[in-house]
Scaffold this active site. Sequence first.
Site, PDB file in Angstrom:
ATOM      1  N   LYS A  92       0.843  -1.155  -0.148  1.00  0.00           N
ATOM      2  CA  LYS A  92       0.352  -0.109  -0.058  1.00  0.00           C
ATOM      3  C   LYS A  92       0.908   0.929   0.448  1.00  0.00           C
ATOM      4  O   LYS A  92       1.273   1.789   1.650  1.00  0.00           O
ATOM      5  CB  LYS A  92      -0.909  -0.013   0.971  1.00  0.00           C
ATOM      6  CG  LYS A  92      -1.872   1.305   1.294  1.00  0.00           C
ATOM      7  CD  LYS A  92      -3.143   0.873   0.414  1.00  0.00           C
ATOM      8  CE  LYS A  92      -3.483   1.997   0.749  1.00  0.00           C
ATOM      9  NZ  LYS A  92      -5.032   1.923   0.478  1.00  0.00           N
ATOM     10  N   GLY A 125      -7.859   5.553  -3.080  1.00  0.00           N
ATOM     11  CA  GLY A 125      -8.992   6.622  -3.716  1.00  0.00           C
ATOM     12  C   GLY A 125      -9.556   5.493  -5.474  1.00  0.00           C
ATOM     13  O   GLY A 125      -9.253   4.294  -5.667  1.00  0.00           O
TER      14      GLY A 125
END
Length: 226
Positions: free
Chosen positions: A38, A115
């Site tokens: 991530k 997002g």
Amino acid sequence: MPAGYFVTGTDTGVGKTITSCALLHAFAMTGKSAVGMKPIAAGCEQGKWVDVERLAEASNISAARALINPYALLPPIAPHIAARQAGIVVDLAVIQQAFDALQERAEIIIVEGVGGFLVPLDERHDTSDLARALALPVVLVVGLRLGCLNHALLTARAIHASGLSLAGWVANQIDPHMESQAENIRALQKRLDCPLLGVLPYRERIAAKEFAGLLDITQLSQLRKR
């Protein structure tokens, strides 16, 4: 040669993390060493970045947290705003170096975006620039709810415009009350030029390992061979 996939979504909160974790478990079941990444996490809950924790737990090899998550931002807001508030500049070269280091440790790297596909990272770059820098095929997570057809098709168009390949898509039933879900899935199957890897059912409590069996990752393997 180590391989990886960049997981993006039609919006925030559509299931990128659960899909990424399910992919990690699915590859692990085939005997591959797999690690989640991530690059940018925005939103800290009780001192933890939940998405990062889940990816680490779903990985079958361990790696330094700085490699798995180079940028950990506190507020759950758009990353370029959170970074500016913290006085941080997101450097794609730092993320690239972390990715390269993970490639030395794992056969499969699942990189979860932040997002949607065009969310800004700074004044000049967005998530598409990150995916392009890593040069990874993209897996698109479509959150099944009203409006998902337009969001999915626009995202697919943006992925192709970035010069990246759309390796496959996952339908995630995030709205249990959505009408005509099957028809929406069929509409996207006709219009997206990539395979449907699986449909994830709505669950109050989500088990990524359980969902791994619902994903057909052989279609991704076929993509790598082409």
